[in-house]
Design an enzyme around this catalytic site. Structure first.
Site, mmCIF file in Angstrom:
data_model
loop_
_atom_site.group_PDB
_atom_site.id
_atom_site.type_symbol
_atom_site.label_atom_id
_atom_site.label_comp_id
_atom_site.label_asym_id
_atom_site.label_seq_id
_atom_site.Cartn_x
_atom_site.Cartn_y
_atom_site.Cartn_z
ATOM 1 N N CYS A 10 0.851 -1.185 0.000
ATOM 2 C CA CYS A 10 0.000 0.000 0.000
ATOM 3 C C CYS A 10 0.886 1.234 0.000
ATOM 4 C CB CYS A 10 -0.917 0.010 1.224
ATOM 5 S SG CYS A 10 -1.859 1.536 1.438
ATOM 6 N N CYS A 46 0.214 3.020 3.741
ATOM 7 C CA CYS A 46 0.570 2.425 5.031
ATOM 8 C C CYS A 46 1.514 1.241 4.916
ATOM 9 C CB CYS A 46 -0.688 2.008 5.787
ATOM 10 S SG CYS A 46 -1.571 0.611 5.045
ATOM 11 N N TRP A 53 -5.632 -2.686 -3.702
ATOM 12 C CA TRP A 53 -6.405 -2.363 -4.893
ATOM 13 C C TRP A 53 -5.566 -1.509 -5.841
ATOM 14 C CZ3 TRP A 53 -11.574 -3.912 -5.663
ATOM 15 C CH2 TRP A 53 -12.126 -4.620 -4.584
ATOM 16 N N CYS A 87 -4.829 0.467 0.040
ATOM 17 C CA CYS A 87 -5.657 -0.465 0.815
ATOM 18 C C CYS A 87 -7.147 -0.249 0.543
ATOM 19 C CB CYS A 87 -5.431 -0.255 2.317
ATOM 20 S SG CYS A 87 -3.914 -0.951 2.952
ATOM 21 N N ARG A 125 -11.101 -0.467 2.214
ATOM 22 C CA ARG A 125 -11.647 0.155 3.421
ATOM 23 C C ARG A 125 -11.634 -0.796 4.612
ATOM 24 N NH1 ARG A 125 -16.594 3.005 0.229
ATOM 25 N NH2 ARG A 125 -16.093 1.360 -1.253
ATOM 26 N N ARG A 126 -11.628 -0.221 5.791
ATOM 27 C CA ARG A 126 -11.628 -1.008 7.010
ATOM 28 C C ARG A 126 -13.004 -1.611 7.247
ATOM 29 N NH1 ARG A 126 -7.975 -1.209 10.985
ATOM 30 N NH2 ARG A 126 -6.918 0.590 10.104
ATOM 31 N N PHE A 181 -15.998 -3.502 9.778
ATOM 32 C CA PHE A 181 -16.536 -3.118 11.087
ATOM 33 C C PHE A 181 -15.808 -3.768 12.247
ATOM 34 C CE2 PHE A 181 -19.021 -6.893 9.970
ATOM 35 C CZ PHE A 181 -18.937 -7.635 11.131
ATOM 36 N N TYR A 225 -15.719 3.426 -7.934
ATOM 37 C CA TYR A 225 -15.924 4.421 -6.882
ATOM 38 C C TYR A 225 -16.863 5.551 -7.308
ATOM 39 C CZ TYR A 225 -11.977 2.288 -4.417
ATOM 40 O OH TYR A 225 -11.154 1.417 -3.765
ATOM 41 N N CYS A 236 -36.185 -18.439 1.106
ATOM 42 C CA CYS A 236 -36.248 -17.990 2.503
ATOM 43 C C CYS A 236 -37.325 -16.933 2.704
ATOM 44 C CB CYS A 236 -34.889 -17.473 2.963
ATOM 45 S SG CYS A 236 -34.189 -16.177 1.917
ATOM 46 N N HIS A 293 -30.848 -12.580 2.493
ATOM 47 C CA HIS A 293 -31.458 -13.695 3.212
ATOM 48 C C HIS A 293 -32.486 -13.191 4.218
ATOM 49 C CE1 HIS A 293 -31.736 -17.737 4.753
ATOM 50 N NE2 HIS A 293 -31.397 -17.358 5.964
#
Length: 849
Positions: A205, A208, A215, A225, A227-228, A230, A269, A344, A809
């Site tokens: 990256c 960082c 990507w 990088c 995204r982070r 959760f 994006y 379902c 689902h």
């Protein structure tokens, strides 16, 4: 056996099915016993090690269990049956024909695919055993058997080579269909590219230095990088930050570690796509950076794999309610429904429906009586080619399903259950095939909206109860009457102050979610400020802060529903022109069971379906009596006739702005104008809902005569051209008229309707004609509405995991006494913390006291 078989052949009780005939060999028509059922069919009291399986009549090609075999003998004193028994043998590592390839685990967010969650037929080898049974002679011989009449062998061969009536394939449930990006064709790429190394160890990256979740921007070659997530995993988000920092000019990025000869993960994006996409020119774009797709190997997880690892594994014990382990449950009222491939939505709704008192008393408690009555009627018309069959009679299939879910009767035993596993489940194959027959969506294996299915179910079961009310208890009430209620709209002219009250029926209460009424607006604002500050400072270290989601009270949703709405283009007969008016909605009646759905899903500015991230605190009890209409109040003066109703459709002119918005979605101009007129130019969202309900009306795309349009219902008469087109297919004029009535005059849909009801066309026509006549003398006809006090207790919810209602689902949570249970398809367990705040569809039961 040879002599007995010859006797039945001579009586004409053996018929060889032709290719066009339906054969139902995989499941009993009256119970859920199937070829894998052990011992005494579906009877839990049987201890026999023999028997089991499904018995297929050599005359009607309908399957029976040993418990229901007597229902086959109403017309005949005996008959021959093909017993099909199957056992599952778990596939081993050796000698199983798997070419020694190891199981690489789940890598695709799908059910039944090569890399997705495995279905039973992918886990087991199946051993099959056939025998011929003479009943009630109680003689059975294994097959093949020498000496039997040739026609018996021909019949058995034809049955086994036939596909079962339920032929819908088990396909991906979770896999979403990606759209082709519009940015690939004209993508700008650096004129002096620096080749990207083919060695994954050298990828880093640029922000960082991370080595995973990288990507590559396909325009300028920047590597950053993702995204982070959760849970703190993921990356620093440099790829997105770079896109924004470069003027949002380079929207396409590819995940480096996912590149293989078959493709790769590509993300766009650009705000109008902002999702995973398909890049048809990916190979060319990668070649620009010196990357040859044919030589690349997968070194990182795909986005689907990361999603699975994070929170959506389709395993029972990992379905979390804030980390709690679930204790399996089974028994009456606690029977699961197996997923048949994107079913379902149906499973969740039917768990709620079958928990209501009306369905329990009409169908579950009287199931055997319904079966006996149907068998007796069928036997009297057995010589007719139009005779009804249990698998194509909705009343019979409702009795079969509800008896299983409510009483746990007719539920087969399963050999492969682990010791101590008390769960019970059935496969609703016949019910799904029947309830979706003739419908373009519910007959498919695509995911559907649970609320739309609920309304479709009520419509279909109402028709069935009209046609086959003689099978039901004399005192039964229509299933739809337990859910149907009336709204009363009050219009007040802004100039004359005169009012008009109009009633309309519905079976769901749709509530919008007012985000501005969230109780934690200050927390949301502070969270967003912290996130913006981090973005400006390019802070990437440390754990990601959990997202703060709006918490909206349920009462705020009710208040939003009941608030006054201003109409700017209202035709008032009192002043004889268009003027401003107000409209309020109240309840005219309350049903025994109120279904509420929360509008969590919406269409964004790009007309893409999106989901609100919001928590709505669903209360255990609600009182709606304060929202009951009192009707015309003392001192109010009624508007004269000619107000915005079907009598004066020409008074409304479609708002061009609304029409343009709707046309942007791809609907015809005439259809959009009709929607605007029908909904009094309320809003684009309201008009779109009308379009979705009426887009298949025969006159939907026709030019509008004058400026108004009459909406809903079949046309008064059908054109001779339409009748001739259908009669040319071999149908009578009566059949064609009924089909056109059922399909609002659409010739194409009417043709499909006729062919889909071919096995019981007369019964279907009778139902349409009865409905058209409005015959109020049949059982259950006079109870269209029930009116009870508007005080309710929460009885169940349906929640949805996914980006929109067409994927993802559905899971049901139901209350049994004071306890809650999760019903995740075939898996049933006691629920410690039902996710009421995430409910999409709620079932409220009127309080008894």
């Amino acid at each position: 056996m040879e002599g007995i078989a010859a006797k039945y052949v001579e009586k004409g009780l053996v018929r060889v099915p032709r290719e066009a005939d339906e054969v139902w060999k995989d499941e009993c028509a009256y119970t859920f016993a199937n070829a894998f059922t052990t011992g005494g069919g579906a009877s839990p009291s049987s201890s026999s090690s023999e028997g089991g399986g499904v018995l297929v009549s050599l005359k009607t090609w309908i399957g029976y269990s040993e418990d229901s075999l007597g229902l086959a003998l109403h017309a005949d004193k005996g008959g021959l049956f093909l017993r099909i028994r199957r056992t599952k043998v778990e596939k081993g590592d050796d000698g199983d024909g798997s070419d020694g390839k190891k199981d690489e685990g789940v890598t695709e967010f799908a059910l039944g695919t090569e890399n997705g969650f495995k279905l039973d037929d992918q886990k087991y080898e199946v051993e099959e055993k056939l025998s011929l049974v003479a009943y009630p002679d109680n003689v059975e011989v294994g097959l093949p058997c020498d000496g039997l009449p040739p026609v018996v062998g021909e019949c058995v061969s034809a049955i086994m080579s036939h596909k079962d009536g339920h032929t819908e394939s088990l396909i991906s449930e979770w896999k979403e269909e990606l759209q082709v990006t519009k940015y690939a064709e004209a993508l700008m790429q650096d004129e002096s590219p620096v080749p990207v190394s083919s060695d994954p160890e050298k990828w880093r990256c640029a922000s960082c230095g991370a080595k995973t979740n990288l990507w590559l921007n396909l325009s300028d070659g920047y590597i950053g990088c993702g995204r982070r997530n959760f849970d703190g995993t993921g990356g620093c988000g440099a790829a997105l930050t770079h896109y924004e920092a470069t003027g949002s000019m380079f929207p396409l990025a590819v995940k480096l570690g996912t590149i293989t000869p078959k493709g790769a993960d590509v993300f766009c994006y650009a705000p109008d796509e902002n999702d995973m996409v398909i890049n048809p020119l990916l190979s060319k774009h990668l070649q620009h950076w010196g990357i040859n797709m044919l030589e690349m190997e997968k070194t990182d997880k795909t986005m689907a794999e990361m999603q699975i690892d994070l929170n959506l594994k389709h395993e029972f014990d990992s379905i979390t309610e804030e980390g709690s382990k679930l204790v399996p449950a089974g028994g009456p009222g606690l029977v699961g429904l197996k997923n048949l491939g994107n079913s379902c939505y149906m499973n969740s709704v039917m768990q709620l429906v079958c928990s209501t008192s009306g369905v329990k008393s009409t169908y579950a408690a009287h199931a055997q009586g319904i079966f006996d009555a149907f068998a007796a009627q069928a036997s009297s018309s057995s010589s007719s080619s139009s005779g009804k069959k249990p698998q194509s009679t909705l009343v019979v299939q409702m009795a079969k399903l509800s008896r299983a879910l409510v009483l746990a009767q007719g539920v087969p035993r399963e050999e492969e259950k682990e010791e101590g596993d008390c769960t019970l489940s059935v496969s609703p194959n016949m019910f799904k095939t029947l309830i979706g027959r003739g419908h373009p969506e519910f007959s498919s294996s695509r995911q559907q909206d649970s609320v739309e299915f609920f309304q479709h179910f009520l419509e279909q079961v109402s028709r069935a109860e009209r046609a086959d009310g003689s099978l039901l208890p004399e005192s039964f009430k229509r299933t739809s009457s337990h859910f149907t209620f009336q709204f009363e709209d009050r219009f007040e002219c802004g100039e004359s102050k005169k009012v008009m009250y109009k009633q309309r029926e519905d079976n769901v209460l749709a509530l919008s979610i007012p985000l501005d009424k969230a109780t934690n607006l200050e927390e949301i604002r502070e969270y967003e400020e912290r996130q913006n500050k981090k973005l400006k400072l390019e802070e990437t270290k440390g754990a990601e802060e959990p997202k703060v989601v709006p918490n909206v009270p349920f009462q705020a949703c009710l208040d939003s529903f009941a608030q006054e709405e201003v109409l700017d283009d209202f035709y008032s007969a009192a002043v004889m022109r268009k003027t401003a008016a107000s409209r309020t909605v109240r309840f005219k009646s309350f049903p025994p069971y109120l279904v509420v759905y929360l509008r969590r899903y919406y269409v964004d500015a790009s007309w893409r379906p999106c989901k609100m991230e919001v928590n709505v605190d669903i209360p255990d009890e609600i009182s709606l009596e304060g929202y009951r209409s009192a009707g015309l109040k003392p001192g109010e003066q009624e508007l004269p006739e000619g107000s915005p109703s079907k009598e004066e459709p020409a008074a409304v002119t479609p708002n061009q702005e609304i029409v343009n918005q709707l046309m942007g979605m791809g609907f015809s101009e005439n259809g959009c104008k009709r929607a605007a007129i029908a909904m009094q130019n309320a809003s684009a969202e309201v008009c779109m809902e009308w379009i979705l309900q009426h887009m298949e009306d025969a006159d939907f795309n026709d030019p509008i005569r004058g400026t108004g349009v009459q909406v809903g219902g079949p046309p008064a008469g059908h054109s001779q051209e339409s009748i001739m087109m259908l009669t040319s297919m071999g149908f009578t004029e009566r059949q064609c008229n009924a089909a056109l009535d059922a399909c609002q005059g659409s010739v194409e849909r009417a043709a499909d309707w006729l062919f889909s009801h071919a096995d019981d066309l007369e019964g279907a026509i009778d139902a349409i004609e009865t409905q058209k006549k409005g015959d109020g003398n049949k059982p259950g006809e006079g109870d269209k509405y029930e009116d009870v006090p508007g005080n309710y207790r929460l009885a169940g919810i349906v929640s949805h995991i996914g980006k929109n209602t067409g994927s993802g689902h559905y899971v049901a949570h139901v209350r049994r006494g004071s306890d809650w249970y999760i019903m995740n398809d075939e898996k049933v367990a006691r629920s410690e913390k039902p996710p009421l705040h995430l409910a999409y569809m709620c079932l409220f039961e009127a309080k008894k006291d």
